[in-house]
Design a protein around this motif. Structure first.
Motif, mmCIF file in Angstrom:
data_model
loop_
_atom_site.group_PDB
_atom_site.id
_atom_site.type_symbol
_atom_site.label_atom_id
_atom_site.label_comp_id
_atom_site.label_asym_id
_atom_site.label_seq_id
_atom_site.Cartn_x
_atom_site.Cartn_y
_atom_site.Cartn_z
ATOM 1 N N VAL A 91 0.922 -1.198 -0.043
ATOM 2 C CA VAL A 91 0.094 0.032 -0.004
ATOM 3 C C VAL A 91 1.026 1.119 0.063
ATOM 4 O O VAL A 91 1.691 1.467 0.895
ATOM 5 C CB VAL A 91 -0.942 -0.035 1.287
ATOM 6 C CG1 VAL A 91 -1.919 1.336 1.503
ATOM 7 C CG2 VAL A 91 -1.822 -1.278 1.205
ATOM 8 N N ILE A 92 0.922 2.032 -1.161
ATOM 9 C CA ILE A 92 1.558 3.320 -1.390
ATOM 10 C C ILE A 92 0.776 4.352 -0.914
ATOM 11 O O ILE A 92 -0.274 4.709 -1.191
ATOM 12 C CB ILE A 92 1.997 3.476 -2.706
ATOM 13 C CG1 ILE A 92 2.927 2.163 -2.976
ATOM 14 C CG2 ILE A 92 3.075 4.652 -2.765
ATOM 15 C CD1 ILE A 92 3.201 2.168 -4.404
ATOM 16 N N LYS A 93 1.271 5.311 0.024
ATOM 17 C CA LYS A 93 0.387 6.411 0.557
ATOM 18 C C LYS A 93 1.453 7.598 0.346
ATOM 19 O O LYS A 93 2.534 7.822 0.662
ATOM 20 C CB LYS A 93 0.126 6.402 2.106
ATOM 21 C CG LYS A 93 -0.665 5.444 2.485
ATOM 22 C CD LYS A 93 -1.055 5.744 3.968
ATOM 23 C CE LYS A 93 -2.103 4.487 4.561
ATOM 24 N NZ LYS A 93 -2.304 4.546 5.678
ATOM 25 N N THR B 74 5.160 13.768 1.679
ATOM 26 C CA THR B 74 6.260 12.725 2.001
ATOM 27 C C THR B 74 5.394 11.399 1.530
ATOM 28 O O THR B 74 4.228 11.339 1.015
ATOM 29 C CB THR B 74 6.120 12.455 3.419
ATOM 30 O OG1 THR B 74 4.813 12.650 4.055
ATOM 31 C CG2 THR B 74 6.927 13.753 4.121
ATOM 32 N N LEU B 75 6.097 10.171 1.524
ATOM 33 C CA LEU B 75 5.687 9.168 1.075
ATOM 34 C C LEU B 75 5.857 7.992 2.008
ATOM 35 O O LEU B 75 6.719 7.843 2.678
ATOM 36 C CB LEU B 75 6.604 8.670 -0.265
ATOM 37 C CG LEU B 75 6.396 7.380 -1.122
ATOM 38 C CD1 LEU B 75 5.091 7.738 -2.002
ATOM 39 C CD2 LEU B 75 7.525 7.191 -2.055
ATOM 40 N N GLN B 76 4.818 7.014 2.111
ATOM 41 C CA GLN B 76 5.121 5.848 2.860
ATOM 42 C C GLN B 76 4.751 4.731 2.189
ATOM 43 O O GLN B 76 3.685 4.519 1.571
ATOM 44 C CB GLN B 76 4.193 5.910 4.062
ATOM 45 C CG GLN B 76 4.466 4.703 4.914
ATOM 46 C CD GLN B 76 3.499 4.917 6.285
ATOM 47 O OE1 GLN B 76 2.264 5.436 6.154
ATOM 48 N NE2 GLN B 76 3.794 4.868 7.484
ATOM 49 N N GLY C 229 5.210 -8.604 6.904
ATOM 50 C CA GLY C 229 4.419 -7.286 6.476
ATOM 51 C C GLY C 229 4.956 -6.184 7.381
ATOM 52 O O GLY C 229 5.633 -6.218 8.239
ATOM 53 N N GLY C 230 4.111 -5.257 7.316
ATOM 54 C CA GLY C 230 4.375 -3.915 7.914
ATOM 55 C C GLY C 230 5.035 -2.720 7.290
ATOM 56 O O GLY C 230 4.716 -2.717 6.087
ATOM 57 N N ILE C 231 5.907 -1.775 7.823
ATOM 58 C CA ILE C 231 6.490 -0.986 7.187
ATOM 59 C C ILE C 231 7.575 -1.246 6.203
ATOM 60 O O ILE C 231 8.485 -1.625 6.848
ATOM 61 C CB ILE C 231 7.067 0.631 8.084
ATOM 62 C CG1 ILE C 231 5.692 0.854 9.025
ATOM 63 C CG2 ILE C 231 7.520 1.311 7.269
ATOM 64 C CD1 ILE C 231 5.839 1.945 9.822
ATOM 65 N N PHE C 232 7.425 -1.073 5.014
ATOM 66 C CA PHE C 232 8.524 -1.195 4.180
ATOM 67 C C PHE C 232 9.263 -0.139 3.749
ATOM 68 O O PHE C 232 10.597 -0.134 3.593
ATOM 69 C CB PHE C 232 7.542 -1.802 2.769
ATOM 70 C CG PHE C 232 8.719 -2.327 1.771
ATOM 71 C CD1 PHE C 232 9.051 -3.522 1.681
ATOM 72 C CD2 PHE C 232 9.000 -1.403 0.583
ATOM 73 C CE1 PHE C 232 10.136 -4.061 0.672
ATOM 74 C CE2 PHE C 232 9.983 -1.910 -0.377
ATOM 75 C CZ PHE C 232 10.265 -3.093 -0.401
ATOM 76 N N LEU C 233 8.756 1.079 3.748
ATOM 77 C CA LEU C 233 9.583 2.248 3.610
ATOM 78 C C LEU C 233 9.017 3.320 4.514
ATOM 79 O O LEU C 233 7.724 3.557 4.378
ATOM 80 C CB LEU C 233 9.619 2.828 2.278
ATOM 81 C CG LEU C 233 10.624 4.052 1.740
ATOM 82 C CD1 LEU C 233 11.770 3.804 1.662
ATOM 83 C CD2 LEU C 233 9.916 4.480 0.506
ATOM 84 N N ALA C 234 9.747 3.867 5.573
ATOM 85 C CA ALA C 234 9.175 4.724 6.556
ATOM 86 C C ALA C 234 8.631 6.236 5.742
ATOM 87 O O ALA C 234 9.071 6.378 4.780
ATOM 88 C CB ALA C 234 10.356 5.056 7.339
ATOM 89 N N ARG C 235 7.834 6.798 6.342
ATOM 90 C CA ARG C 235 7.272 8.004 5.793
ATOM 91 C C ARG C 235 8.338 9.257 5.799
ATOM 92 O O ARG C 235 9.099 9.381 6.531
ATOM 93 C CB ARG C 235 6.270 8.619 6.847
ATOM 94 C CG ARG C 235 5.687 9.929 6.122
ATOM 95 C CD ARG C 235 4.365 10.250 7.040
ATOM 96 N NE ARG C 235 4.025 11.472 6.753
ATOM 97 C CZ ARG C 235 2.782 12.002 7.103
ATOM 98 N NH1 ARG C 235 2.053 11.385 8.048
ATOM 99 N NH2 ARG C 235 2.361 12.906 6.543
#
Length: 125
Positions: free
Chosen positions: A80-82, A89-91, A104-110
């Motif tokens: 899920v890309i936000k 910013t991107l997360q 699972g969980g955070i793949f790339l921090a905000r």
């Protein structure tokens, strides 16, 4: 000059300064060194070292959410890309999928990210 001559001190001849010649000083932005963000480096070159919190921009509170998965994906990993419009910013989060070895969980921090090789703040020529 009068003060010094009253004390008995002799000065050299007066220097004539042409005040009509004024050069414009050009400031160039040095390249990013890799330490910290480009925004931090730019602030340290252009002004005060005391950072102020970013202002909230009205109308930019939007959050764009995208579903994604890898092209060659033997493990069926889904993401899920936000994109947060208020501070640009991107997360990226990975959806949990049981028994594939990835929790699972955070793949790339905000944070703020730039495309590789592209300057976030291009210098003016």
């Amino acid at each position: 000059r009068r003060f010094y001559s009253s004390k008995g001190i002799t000065l050299n001849t007066k220097i004539q300064v042409n005040s009509a010649i004024k050069g414009k000083v050009s400031h160039s932005i040095p390249p990013h060194t890799g330490f910290g963000t480009e925004e931090d480096s730019l602030v340290s070159c252009m002004g005060s070292l005391v950072l102020s919190p970013p202002r909230k921009r009205r109308g930019h509170e939007v959050i764009l959410i995208f579903a994604a998965e890898l092209v060659h994906n033997p493990f069926d990993r889904k993401f899920v890309i936000k994109f947060f419009g208020e501070d640009e910013t991107l997360q990226i989060k990975e959806k949990p999928n049981h028994n594939n070895g990835f929790p699972g969980g955070i793949f790339l921090a905000r944070g703020k990210y730039t495309k590789y090789g592209r300057k976030q703040f291009p210098s003016e020529s």
